[in-house]
Design a protein around this motif. Structure first.
Motif, PDB file in Angstrom:
ATOM      1  N   UNK A   1      -2.592  -2.024 -14.668  1.00 57.14           N
ATOM      2  CA  UNK A   1      -1.198  -0.701 -14.118  1.00 57.14           C
ATOM      3  C   UNK A   1      -0.776  -0.912 -12.636  1.00 57.14           C
ATOM      4  N   UNK A   2      -2.690  -1.220 -12.261  1.00 52.40           N
ATOM      5  CA  UNK A   2      -1.871  -1.361 -10.541  1.00 52.40           C
ATOM      6  C   UNK A   2      -1.283  -2.819 -10.226  1.00 52.40           C
ATOM      7  N   UNK A   3      -2.450  -3.692 -10.289  1.00 52.27           N
ATOM      8  CA  UNK A   3      -1.928  -4.529 -10.188  1.00 52.27           C
ATOM      9  C   UNK A   3      -0.953  -4.837 -10.399  1.00 52.27           C
ATOM     10  N   UNK A   4      -0.449  -4.712 -11.800  1.00 50.56           N
ATOM     11  CA  UNK A   4       1.056  -5.039 -11.926  1.00 50.56           C
ATOM     12  C   UNK A   4       2.370  -4.312 -10.931  1.00 50.56           C
ATOM     13  N   UNK A   5       1.897  -3.769 -10.825  1.00 51.06           N
ATOM     14  CA  UNK A   5       3.313  -3.005  -9.655  1.00 51.06           C
ATOM     15  C   UNK A   5       3.672  -4.420  -8.958  1.00 51.06           C
ATOM     16  N   UNK A   6       2.056  -5.293  -8.113  1.00 53.62           N
ATOM     17  CA  UNK A   6       2.143  -5.491  -6.805  1.00 53.62           C
ATOM     18  C   UNK A   6       2.324  -7.386  -7.689  1.00 53.62           C
ATOM     19  N   UNK A   7       2.255  -7.281  -8.151  1.00 53.89           N
ATOM     20  CA  UNK A   7       1.760  -9.616  -8.752  1.00 53.89           C
ATOM     21  C   UNK A   7       2.527  -9.890  -8.164  1.00 53.89           C
ATOM     22  N   UNK A   8       3.690  -9.719  -8.343  1.00 56.42           N
ATOM     23  CA  UNK A   8       5.016 -11.095  -8.058  1.00 56.42           C
ATOM     24  C   UNK A   8       5.321 -10.702  -6.260  1.00 56.42           C
ATOM     25  N   UNK A   9       5.327  -9.493  -5.771  1.00 53.91           N
ATOM     26  CA  UNK A   9       4.955  -9.803  -3.887  1.00 53.91           C
ATOM     27  C   UNK A   9       3.598 -10.684  -3.619  1.00 53.91           C
ATOM     28  N   UNK A  10       2.724 -10.464  -4.274  1.00 55.62           N
ATOM     29  CA  UNK A  10       1.460 -10.597  -3.485  1.00 55.62           C
ATOM     30  C   UNK A  10       1.199 -12.168  -4.206  1.00 55.62           C
ATOM     31  N   UNK A  11       2.003 -12.834  -6.295  1.00 55.49           N
ATOM     32  CA  UNK A  11       1.843 -14.101  -5.700  1.00 55.49           C
ATOM     33  C   UNK A  11       3.019 -15.011  -4.917  1.00 55.49           C
ATOM     34  N   UNK A  12       4.186 -14.390  -4.508  1.00 56.30           N
ATOM     35  CA  UNK A  12       5.261 -14.800  -3.092  1.00 56.30           C
ATOM     36  C   UNK A  12       4.722 -14.849  -1.983  1.00 56.30           C
TER      37      UNK A  12
ATOM     38  N   UNK B   1       0.704  -1.231   0.119  1.00 58.81           N
ATOM     39  CA  UNK B   1       0.187   0.054   0.029  1.00 58.81           C
ATOM     40  C   UNK B   1       0.419   0.853  -0.171  1.00 58.81           C
ATOM     41  N   UNK B   2       2.209   1.337   0.610  1.00 57.09           N
ATOM     42  CA  UNK B   2       3.094   2.316   0.634  1.00 57.09           C
ATOM     43  C   UNK B   2       3.727   2.320  -0.998  1.00 57.09           C
ATOM     44  N   UNK B   3       3.698   1.583  -1.366  1.00 57.49           N
ATOM     45  CA  UNK B   3       4.189   1.660  -3.089  1.00 57.49           C
ATOM     46  C   UNK B   3       3.399   1.933  -3.901  1.00 57.49           C
ATOM     47  N   UNK B   4       2.022   1.796  -3.722  1.00 58.32           N
ATOM     48  CA  UNK B   4       1.182   2.258  -4.241  1.00 58.32           C
ATOM     49  C   UNK B   4       0.477   3.731  -4.644  1.00 58.32           C
ATOM     50  N   UNK B   5       0.348   4.237  -2.464  1.00 59.18           N
ATOM     51  CA  UNK B   5       0.307   5.462  -2.418  1.00 59.18           C
ATOM     52  C   UNK B   5      -1.150   5.273  -1.455  1.00 59.18           C
ATOM     53  N   UNK B   6      -1.800   4.323  -1.153  1.00 55.37           N
ATOM     54  CA  UNK B   6      -3.662   3.676  -1.171  1.00 55.37           C
ATOM     55  C   UNK B   6      -3.293   3.462   0.309  1.00 55.37           C
ATOM     56  N   UNK B   7      -4.131   3.347   0.670  1.00 52.82           N
ATOM     57  CA  UNK B   7      -4.930   2.373   2.102  1.00 52.82           C
ATOM     58  C   UNK B   7      -4.907   1.396   2.220  1.00 52.82           C
ATOM     59  N   UNK B   8      -5.742   0.820   1.711  1.00 50.41           N
ATOM     60  CA  UNK B   8      -6.063  -0.518   1.190  1.00 50.41           C
ATOM     61  C   UNK B   8      -5.648  -0.856  -0.250  1.00 50.41           C
ATOM     62  N   UNK B   9      -5.831  -2.383  -0.830  1.00 49.53           N
ATOM     63  CA  UNK B   9      -6.218  -3.048  -1.961  1.00 49.53           C
ATOM     64  C   UNK B   9      -7.273  -3.399  -2.396  1.00 49.53           C
ATOM     65  N   UNK B  10      -7.482  -2.294  -3.692  1.00 50.47           N
ATOM     66  CA  UNK B  10      -8.830  -2.773  -4.211  1.00 50.47           C
ATOM     67  C   UNK B  10      -8.009  -2.858  -5.608  1.00 50.47           C
ATOM     68  N   UNK B  11      -8.817  -4.095  -6.051  1.00 52.15           N
ATOM     69  CA  UNK B  11      -9.051  -4.075  -7.620  1.00 52.15           C
ATOM     70  C   UNK B  11      -9.350  -2.622  -8.416  1.00 52.15           C
ATOM     71  N   UNK B  12     -10.626  -2.837  -8.451  1.00 51.04           N
ATOM     72  CA  UNK B  12     -10.999  -1.814  -9.410  1.00 51.04           C
ATOM     73  C   UNK B  12     -10.267  -0.479  -8.993  1.00 51.04           C
TER      74      UNK B  12
END
Length: 376
Positions: free
Chosen positions: A65-76, A49-60
């Protein structure tokens, strides 16, 4: 026994509007984790969330583009704990057609329908496909409105249209006879066939939840206890979903060798359903992101997915059970099961015994159809 935590999210317009051209499908997803993601996910959630400058993760809100930024870490993160998924794709227009078939083919209300064609799933599915082939979109819409208002006159109009199309169709002679008998009985007794509106079974959310529970049972194979079941907050239908969850959480169904449904009590779910706002639960936020990505892929089959997102989606698919309530699923399953049945070889004695049984059941159906009294 192992323990799992379940996190559930929905996507798509909910409620009784089945004919939204912009959202023909309703999706649900469950994330299954052996650990409490609210505990072990705090650090990764803070990092992403800090990387995305957001308070929560929300797909919409993130989009591709946003999911691309966190996809690998989320998968791991998901792979580290061996998390799995169950998805349900629900076709809303199809639901209206299946409700007509359900009413017409219910032997308890329609005396022209034998228990064999009601209770043996393959027979019922084959007749349902023929009913759906005779329906037009305007008929499905009119039926759904008539069902909600219990307008018997409009229901009769739908049945009359269906009767003509079945009569003029090229379906096999036996199926045509069965369906025309069922429709004729319904036209003579429309008030009995059109049951009062049942919010629980008419609501896509409820049926999707039941399919989700079935998928979780398949995933766990009876060797796991569900100790927490967290669902994204539901303002309109929370009571109905909780009631359905309590009714179906520890009941499994399977078809026996004769094709009949058998129900069994299990003890998989040791907890009730709890609604939580997504902003307060990390697991619900993660399943929201994954569901959005899965739905995006289904809605855009011809568009390439970024490599980072593909890595995530590949893991998800490897660890997922997919449930469907769609016309495509009905057709595929019916054809597959029909082909399997036709491969079975019978001895002359078995064939003769089968013919006698069918003749006996048909004679009984005709007696029942022409009688208004109690069954034999």
């Amino acid at each position: 026994m192992k323990k799992i935590f379940v996190y559930v999210d929905e996507s798509g317009n909910t409620g009784f509007n089945l004919f939204d051209d912009n959202q023909p499908f309703f999706w649900t997803a469950a994330l299954l984790s052996p650990v409490d993601l609210q505990v072990v996910g705090t650090a990764i959630h803070k990092q992403l969330t800090a990387r995305l400058n957001m308070s929560e993760l929300h797909g919409a809100a993130l989009g591709i583009a946003g999911i691309k930024e966190i996809a690998r870490e989320l998968k791991d993160f998901l792979a580290e704990y061996g998390c799995g998924f169950v998805f349900c794709k629900f076709e809303k227009r199809y639901h209206a057609g299946t409700m007509i078939a359900q009413m017409l083919l219910d032997t308890d209300f329609n005396r022209a329908v034998s228990s064999m064609h009601d209770f043996i799933p393959l027979f019922r599915r084959m007749l349902t496909l023929n009913i759906l082939a005779g329906l037009r979109l305007k008929d499905a819409k009119e039926f759904w409105d008539a069902y909600q208002r219990r307008d018997v006159g409009r229901f009769v109009r739908v049945l009359n249209n269906l009767q003509v199309r079945v009569y003029e169709s090229s379906i096999d002679k036996r199926s045509k006879q069965l369906l025309l008998d069922a429709i004729t009985w319904a036209l003579d007794h429309p008030g009995d066939i059109l049951r009062p509106f049942d919010r629980r079974w008419a609501l896509p959310n409820v049926i999707a939840l039941d399919l989700l529970l079935e998928g979780i049972q398949q995933f766990t194979k009876g060797n796991v206890e569900v100790v927490a079941f967290y669902h994204d907050e539901q303002k309109d239908f929370g009571k109905l979903l909780k009631e359905s969850y309590e009714m179906g959480k520890n009941v499994t169904a399977h078809e026996d060798r004769m094709g009949l449904y058998k129900f069994q009590k299990v003890g998989t779910f040791r907890t009730g359903l709890e609604f939580l706002p997504s902003h307060s639960n990390i697991g619900i936020q993660i399943v929201d992101v994954v569901l959005w990505l899965v739905k995006w892929g289904a809605d855009h089959p011809d568009q390439p997915m970024p490599e980072e997102c593909q890595v995530l989606i590949n893991y998800v698919y490897e660890k997922a059970i997919n449930q469907a309530f769609t016309y495509e699923w009905l057709l595929e399953r019916t054809l597959r099961e029909y082909r399997e049945v036709m491969k079975v070889s019978l001895t002359p004695e078995q064939e003769e015994m089968g013919k006698r049984f069918i003749a006996d059941r048909e004679a009984y159906r005709k007696r029942r159809m022409t009688s208004e009294g109690a069954d034999d």
